[in-house]
Motif scaffolding. Sequence first.
Motif, PDB file in Angstrom:
ATOM      1  N   ALA A   1       1.033  -1.307   0.471  1.00 53.62           N
ATOM      2  CA  ALA A   1      -0.254  -0.197   0.378  1.00 53.62           C
ATOM      3  C   ALA A   1       0.807   1.086   0.171  1.00 53.62           C
ATOM      4  CB  ALA A   1      -1.019   0.099   1.223  1.00 53.62           C
ATOM      5  N   ALA A   2       1.904   1.196   0.895  1.00 55.31           N
ATOM      6  CA  ALA A   2       2.729   2.657   0.818  1.00 55.31           C
ATOM      7  C   ALA A   2       3.058   2.660  -0.375  1.00 55.31           C
ATOM      8  CB  ALA A   2       3.619   2.375   1.625  1.00 55.31           C
ATOM      9  N   MET A   3       4.063   1.928  -1.426  1.00 59.21           N
ATOM     10  CA  MET A   3       4.423   1.540  -1.953  1.00 59.21           C
ATOM     11  C   MET A   3       3.654   1.752  -3.902  1.00 59.21           C
ATOM     12  SD  MET A   3       7.766   1.167  -1.688  1.00 59.21           S
ATOM     13  CE  MET A   3       8.502   0.847  -3.159  1.00 59.21           C
ATOM     14  N   ALA A   4       2.263   1.954  -3.766  1.00 53.00           N
ATOM     15  CA  ALA A   4       1.433   2.344  -4.326  1.00 53.00           C
ATOM     16  C   ALA A   4       1.469   3.970  -4.638  1.00 53.00           C
ATOM     17  CB  ALA A   4      -0.083   1.430  -4.560  1.00 53.00           C
ATOM     18  N   LEU A   5       0.714   3.963  -3.468  1.00 54.37           N
ATOM     19  CA  LEU A   5       0.874   5.655  -3.241  1.00 54.37           C
ATOM     20  C   LEU A   5       2.259   6.405  -3.403  1.00 54.37           C
ATOM     21  CD1 LEU A   5      -0.740   5.271  -0.078  1.00 54.37           C
ATOM     22  CD2 LEU A   5      -1.647   6.362  -1.509  1.00 54.37           C
ATOM     23  N   LEU A   6       2.841   6.041  -3.086  1.00 53.40           N
ATOM     24  CA  LEU A   6       4.576   6.614  -3.575  1.00 53.40           C
ATOM     25  C   LEU A   6       4.859   6.172  -5.010  1.00 53.40           C
ATOM     26  CD1 LEU A   6       7.257   4.694  -0.941  1.00 53.40           C
ATOM     27  CD2 LEU A   6       6.217   7.226  -0.772  1.00 53.40           C
ATOM     28  N   ALA A   7       4.300   5.376  -5.567  1.00 50.73           N
ATOM     29  CA  ALA A   7       4.510   5.622  -7.497  1.00 50.73           C
ATOM     30  C   ALA A   7       3.458   6.275  -7.658  1.00 50.73           C
ATOM     31  CB  ALA A   7       4.549   3.791  -7.796  1.00 50.73           C
ATOM     32  N   GLY A   8       2.136   6.731  -6.995  1.00 51.07           N
ATOM     33  CA  GLY A   8       1.147   7.025  -7.199  1.00 51.07           C
ATOM     34  C   GLY A   8       1.981   8.527  -6.651  1.00 51.07           C
ATOM     35  N   ALA A   9       2.476   9.312  -6.930  1.00 56.24           N
ATOM     36  CA  ALA A   9       3.103  10.570  -6.285  1.00 56.24           C
ATOM     37  C   ALA A   9       4.343  10.604  -6.763  1.00 56.24           C
ATOM     38  CB  ALA A   9       3.328  10.330  -4.734  1.00 56.24           C
ATOM     39  N   GLN A  10       4.790   9.577  -7.437  1.00 52.97           N
ATOM     40  CA  GLN A  10       6.176  10.220  -8.377  1.00 52.97           C
ATOM     41  C   GLN A  10       5.613  10.088  -9.909  1.00 52.97           C
ATOM     42  OE1 GLN A  10       8.327   6.506  -6.801  1.00 52.97           O
ATOM     43  NE2 GLN A  10       9.897   7.627  -7.477  1.00 52.97           N
ATOM     44  N   ASP A  11       4.324   9.683 -10.272  1.00 53.05           N
ATOM     45  CA  ASP A  11       3.959   9.430 -11.785  1.00 53.05           C
ATOM     46  C   ASP A  11       2.889  11.070 -11.616  1.00 53.05           C
ATOM     47  OD1 ASP A  11       4.145   7.349 -12.092  1.00 53.05           O
ATOM     48  OD2 ASP A  11       2.045   6.220 -11.775  1.00 53.05           O
ATOM     49  N   GLY A  12       2.669  11.593  -9.943  1.00 56.00           N
ATOM     50  CA  GLY A  12       1.824  12.865 -10.440  1.00 56.00           C
ATOM     51  C   GLY A  12       3.940  14.058  -9.974  1.00 56.00           C
ATOM     52  N   GLY A  13       4.494  13.427 -10.348  1.00 52.74           N
ATOM     53  CA  GLY A  13       5.885  15.169 -10.018  1.00 52.74           C
ATOM     54  C   GLY A  13       7.465  15.059  -8.467  1.00 52.74           C
TER      55      GLY A  13
END
Length: 360
Positions: A147-159
């Motif tokens: 779950a943490a990694m999915a949120l981090l990946a989403g944050a990175q996708d957003g810049g």
Amino acid sequence: MGSKHVIVIGSGILGASTAWHLVQAGARVTILEAAEPGGMATRDSWAWLNASWGNPEPYFRLRIRSMQEWKRLQQQVAQLQVQWSGGLLWDLPPDALEAYAGEHSAWGYGIERVDAARALQIEPAILQPPEQALYVAQEGSVDPLAAAMALLAGAQDGGAQLLAHTPATGLRMEQHRVIGVDTPQGLLEADEVVLAAGIGSAALLNDLGLHYRIDAPPGLLVHSKPTIPLLRTLLMTPDLHVRQTTQGRLVAGTDYAGDIAGADPRELARQLHGKVQAMVRGAEQLEMDFYTLGRRPTPGDGFPMVGRPSGLAGLYLVLSHSGITLAPALGLFAAAELLQGVRDPLLIPYQPDRLLQNNG
């Protein structure tokens, strides 16, 4: 004026959620992680999503809200999986179990009182069903690191920029304002700094002359080897908590009332796994794969510290036990307060000043 640059210190579930929500709200975000992405305490959590017993109503309301926010995140974050399997609980004495049921039912928690026959309907794999238990269908769980990694990946996708193996060595101050973070690579300046580093937050605050008590009780988790589906729901028993992951592992957890230094953790893990084998039908021959012994950061009074310390601009704290349950709401609320100056009423009891002491 461009968007705010926010540094988030810590990439566990609270830091990851805060970073994701900040990116969604338009901030420029840099995430600092001293070790591997995903944090330390997060990966050692049993990751039960609940608003269960033992808490006052304001904290119950915060937890219920955050369970709802998990459902929102399911729709918005790629690769995020939540298992809404329900929770079957009998780890309290009968009078305490009934008191919990009465209180939380009055608050609107969906509690069903069950007998042994109904418990077996809900969870046929229980070898010795309880005579009295409570079932809450709306409870669930996540794989905490995933779950943490999915949120981090989403944050990175957003810049967002994620800097792993980049510890924060200090907070840089100018005229009662935090202006950035010192790292081994030099100073990183920011408009705001979010401290979501769990136990590591205490040392950074201490350098600013601020002290608070943080406890770190140990928790043992035992992971079985993957197997066929055995459990439908989460089980909270007097001896252990156990659930089955999407990978098929049975994960069992237990608490320790004191420090367990001197104990053999592997032997404790074997004993805990033996209880799983004795409780879950089909697990009698299931082998243990590995165990973890983690520390769970808990502010001194047991409740979150979320917000700005008074008299200190540019710094925002997101520190809590129950980080898995609370992460979606705390990340959402932190982003709103940092970028819009709006503090959600559910955060009113959790201002950090109640626990902070000035060493100066």
